[in-house]
Design a protein around this motif. Sequence first.
Motif, PDB file in Angstrom:
ATOM      1  N   PHE A   1       0.656   2.637 -17.279  1.00  0.00           N
ATOM      2  CA  PHE A   1       1.481   3.437 -18.183  1.00  0.00           C
ATOM      3  C   PHE A   1       1.323   2.984 -19.627  1.00  0.00           C
ATOM      4  CE2 PHE A   1       4.224  -0.157 -17.147  1.00  0.00           C
ATOM      5  CZ  PHE A   1       4.704  -0.512 -18.396  1.00  0.00           C
ATOM      6  N   THR A   2       1.722   3.868 -20.536  1.00  0.00           N
ATOM      7  CA  THR A   2       1.857   3.548 -21.955  1.00  0.00           C
ATOM      8  C   THR A   2       3.162   4.165 -22.429  1.00  0.00           C
ATOM      9  OG1 THR A   2      -0.524   3.446 -22.391  1.00  0.00           O
ATOM     10  CG2 THR A   2       0.905   3.881 -24.267  1.00  0.00           C
ATOM     11  N   GLY A   3       4.029   3.334 -23.018  1.00  0.00           N
ATOM     12  CA  GLY A   3       5.321   3.799 -23.512  1.00  0.00           C
ATOM     13  C   GLY A   3       5.334   3.859 -25.029  1.00  0.00           C
ATOM     14  N   SER A   4       5.951   4.918 -25.575  1.00  0.00           N
ATOM     15  CA  SER A   4       6.004   5.076 -27.033  1.00  0.00           C
ATOM     16  C   SER A   4       7.285   5.813 -27.441  1.00  0.00           C
ATOM     17  CB  SER A   4       4.782   5.864 -27.526  1.00  0.00           C
ATOM     18  OG  SER A   4       4.784   7.176 -26.980  1.00  0.00           O
ATOM     19  N   TYR A   5       7.588   5.763 -28.730  1.00  0.00           N
ATOM     20  CA  TYR A   5       8.646   6.578 -29.319  1.00  0.00           C
ATOM     21  C   TYR A   5       8.178   6.956 -30.726  1.00  0.00           C
ATOM     22  CZ  TYR A   5       9.961   2.399 -31.949  1.00  0.00           C
ATOM     23  OH  TYR A   5       9.931   1.313 -32.790  1.00  0.00           O
ATOM     24  N   ASP A   6       8.386   8.194 -31.084  1.00  0.00           N
ATOM     25  CA  ASP A   6       7.950   8.682 -32.412  1.00  0.00           C
ATOM     26  C   ASP A   6       6.504   8.270 -32.698  1.00  0.00           C
ATOM     27  OD1 ASP A   6      10.534   9.654 -32.728  1.00  0.00           O
ATOM     28  OD2 ASP A   6      11.220   7.863 -33.781  1.00  0.00           O
ATOM     29  N   ASP A   7       5.647   8.380 -31.688  1.00  0.00           N
ATOM     30  CA  ASP A   7       4.216   8.047 -31.796  1.00  0.00           C
ATOM     31  C   ASP A   7       3.955   6.566 -32.044  1.00  0.00           C
ATOM     32  OD1 ASP A   7       3.408  10.696 -31.382  1.00  0.00           O
ATOM     33  OD2 ASP A   7       3.681  11.179 -33.501  1.00  0.00           O
ATOM     34  N   VAL A   8       4.966   5.717 -31.848  1.00  0.00           N
ATOM     35  CA  VAL A   8       4.794   4.265 -31.968  1.00  0.00           C
ATOM     36  C   VAL A   8       4.733   3.669 -30.566  1.00  0.00           C
ATOM     37  CG1 VAL A   8       5.799   2.099 -32.792  1.00  0.00           C
ATOM     38  CG2 VAL A   8       6.044   4.189 -34.153  1.00  0.00           C
ATOM     39  N   VAL A   9       3.609   3.080 -30.201  1.00  0.00           N
ATOM     40  CA  VAL A   9       3.448   2.477 -28.870  1.00  0.00           C
ATOM     41  C   VAL A   9       4.145   1.118 -28.852  1.00  0.00           C
ATOM     42  CG1 VAL A   9       1.789   1.548 -27.201  1.00  0.00           C
ATOM     43  CG2 VAL A   9       1.283   3.686 -28.419  1.00  0.00           C
ATOM     44  N   PHE A  10       4.996   0.904 -27.838  1.00  0.00           N
ATOM     45  CA  PHE A  10       5.704  -0.371 -27.725  1.00  0.00           C
ATOM     46  C   PHE A  10       5.300  -1.167 -26.490  1.00  0.00           C
ATOM     47  CE2 PHE A  10       8.417   2.819 -25.719  1.00  0.00           C
ATOM     48  CZ  PHE A  10       8.678   2.249 -24.478  1.00  0.00           C
ATOM     49  N   ASP A  11       4.647  -0.522 -25.518  1.00  0.00           N
ATOM     50  CA  ASP A  11       4.231  -1.246 -24.324  1.00  0.00           C
ATOM     51  C   ASP A  11       3.114  -0.466 -23.636  1.00  0.00           C
ATOM     52  OD1 ASP A  11       4.135  -3.180 -22.379  1.00  0.00           O
ATOM     53  OD2 ASP A  11       5.881  -2.453 -21.266  1.00  0.00           O
ATOM     54  N   THR A  12       2.189  -1.181 -23.016  1.00  0.00           N
ATOM     55  CA  THR A  12       1.095  -0.542 -22.289  1.00  0.00           C
ATOM     56  C   THR A  12       0.493  -1.514 -21.289  1.00  0.00           C
ATOM     57  OG1 THR A  12      -1.005   0.665 -22.486  1.00  0.00           O
ATOM     58  CG2 THR A  12      -0.648  -1.161 -24.006  1.00  0.00           C
ATOM     59  N   THR A  13      -0.051  -0.968 -20.208  1.00  0.00           N
ATOM     60  CA  THR A  13      -0.774  -1.786 -19.239  1.00  0.00           C
ATOM     61  C   THR A  13      -2.269  -1.781 -19.525  1.00  0.00           C
ATOM     62  OG1 THR A  13      -1.008   0.105 -17.739  1.00  0.00           O
ATOM     63  CG2 THR A  13       0.921  -1.304 -17.423  1.00  0.00           C
ATOM     64  N   GLU A  14      -2.692  -1.033 -20.545  1.00  0.00           N
ATOM     65  CA  GLU A  14      -4.109  -0.868 -20.849  1.00  0.00           C
ATOM     66  C   GLU A  14      -4.537  -1.818 -21.962  1.00  0.00           C
ATOM     67  OE1 GLU A  14      -5.763   1.366 -18.864  1.00  0.00           O
ATOM     68  OE2 GLU A  14      -3.795   1.481 -17.918  1.00  0.00           O
ATOM     69  N   GLU A  15      -5.497  -2.679 -21.679  1.00  0.00           N
ATOM     70  CA  GLU A  15      -5.934  -3.666 -22.670  1.00  0.00           C
ATOM     71  C   GLU A  15      -6.499  -3.003 -23.918  1.00  0.00           C
ATOM     72  OE1 GLU A  15      -9.180  -7.301 -23.172  1.00  0.00           O
ATOM     73  OE2 GLU A  15      -8.435  -6.785 -21.158  1.00  0.00           O
ATOM     74  N   GLU A  16      -7.349  -1.987 -23.746  1.00  0.00           N
ATOM     75  CA  GLU A  16      -7.957  -1.322 -24.899  1.00  0.00           C
ATOM     76  C   GLU A  16      -6.895  -0.685 -25.790  1.00  0.00           C
ATOM     77  OE1 GLU A  16     -11.246   2.179 -25.922  1.00  0.00           O
ATOM     78  OE2 GLU A  16     -11.007   1.465 -23.860  1.00  0.00           O
ATOM     79  N   LYS A  17      -5.893  -0.065 -25.158  1.00  0.00           N
ATOM     80  CA  LYS A  17      -4.802   0.554 -25.923  1.00  0.00           C
ATOM     81  C   LYS A  17      -4.002  -0.508 -26.665  1.00  0.00           C
ATOM     82  CE  LYS A  17      -2.446   4.307 -26.946  1.00  0.00           C
ATOM     83  NZ  LYS A  17      -3.053   5.453 -27.675  1.00  0.00           N
ATOM     84  N   ALA A  18      -3.756  -1.632 -26.012  1.00  0.00           N
ATOM     85  CA  ALA A  18      -3.007  -2.714 -26.653  1.00  0.00           C
ATOM     86  C   ALA A  18      -3.735  -3.220 -27.891  1.00  0.00           C
ATOM     87  CB  ALA A  18      -2.781  -3.853 -25.661  1.00  0.00           C
ATOM     88  N   ARG A  19      -5.053  -3.339 -27.795  1.00  0.00           N
ATOM     89  CA  ARG A  19      -5.840  -3.785 -28.952  1.00  0.00           C
ATOM     90  C   ARG A  19      -5.780  -2.746 -30.070  1.00  0.00           C
ATOM     91  NH1 ARG A  19      -9.012  -8.254 -28.009  1.00  0.00           N
ATOM     92  NH2 ARG A  19      -9.344  -8.868 -25.827  1.00  0.00           N
ATOM     93  N   GLU A  20      -5.882  -1.477 -29.716  1.00  0.00           N
ATOM     94  CA  GLU A  20      -5.851  -0.417 -30.724  1.00  0.00           C
ATOM     95  C   GLU A  20      -4.532  -0.402 -31.486  1.00  0.00           C
ATOM     96  OE1 GLU A  20      -6.500   3.222 -28.685  1.00  0.00           O
ATOM     97  OE2 GLU A  20      -8.656   2.894 -28.350  1.00  0.00           O
ATOM     98  N   GLU A  21      -3.429  -0.690 -30.773  1.00  0.00           N
ATOM     99  CA  GLU A  21      -2.097  -0.593 -31.371  1.00  0.00           C
ATOM    100  C   GLU A  21      -1.598  -1.928 -31.930  1.00  0.00           C
ATOM    101  OE1 GLU A  21      -0.623   2.232 -31.792  1.00  0.00           O
ATOM    102  OE2 GLU A  21      -2.044   3.435 -30.604  1.00  0.00           O
ATOM    103  N   GLY A  22      -2.427  -2.956 -31.879  1.00  0.00           N
ATOM    104  CA  GLY A  22      -2.014  -4.258 -32.394  1.00  0.00           C
ATOM    105  C   GLY A  22      -0.988  -4.953 -31.525  1.00  0.00           C
ATOM    106  N   LEU A  23      -0.974  -4.639 -30.214  1.00  0.00           N
ATOM    107  CA  LEU A  23      -0.005  -5.231 -29.294  1.00  0.00           C
ATOM    108  C   LEU A  23      -0.636  -6.260 -28.361  1.00  0.00           C
ATOM    109  CD1 LEU A  23       1.845  -1.976 -28.113  1.00  0.00           C
ATOM    110  CD2 LEU A  23       2.640  -3.616 -29.825  1.00  0.00           C
TER     111      LEU A  23
END
Length: 248
Positions: A13-35
């Motif tokens: 999953f990837t969780g967000s609010y107002d297009d701001v990602v706050f949590d994800t199980t995806e490593e690539e997504k986490a890197r993209e969002e600075g998480l």
Amino acid sequence: MAVNEGDFIKLRFTGSYDDVVFDTTEEEKAREEGLYNEKKTYGPIIVRVGGNHIIPGLDEALQGKEVGESGTVEVPPEKGYGAHDESLLKSAPLKNFAQKPVVGTRISSEGQDGTVVNIIGKRAVIDFNHPLAGRTLTYEYTIDGIVEEPIEKVKGLIELYTGKNMDVELNEGILTIILPPGINYDQRWMMARGMLIHQTFEFIPEIMEIILKESYKRPAPVEEPVVEAEEPEAPVVEDAPVSEEQNE
């Protein structure tokens, strides 16, 4: 195959609010969002549907879905992290802080975690609500599969509650969890241990007994390096000058 309450599933999953990602199980997504967190293991997590392992709004959305299905669900505050409670806004004098706080500073006080949200004069305003309280959340999810093996369910619960991968053994209903050395100094483990044991018995009927095994191996002796003595170099003898008489 449809997902039902009580099933253990592999979930991304990837969780967000107002297009701001706050949590994800995806490593690539986490890197993209600075998480990205190097201490976190990325990939599908194992959860029990209806087991309060994820927020209610997402949990409810998964029931009846098919394995392999992806989707998006909006979760209102009442099925997420609750409404924002104004009574949980507190203020404290700046002199009470070991270091001067700024907006965004995370603090812990009397067992509660909060965030400094404003500085007014010589006082800091602290919000003890969950950071996502009062927000409508969006979750994109994929159900990768249903987990059937008891030992895989246990491993999923261990990682869910402790964030660690531990070796486990299951033999005739007796589960042995091999604890990493020094785990009893880990605060997260000490808080999660009771819940882990309780839910293992509650959700995995094949397990009749749990053994927590902690062992230590004697460190290998440190060998002193062998330093070979260097042989002294032979003195360099220069040829003596030859006199004219010697040449005769």
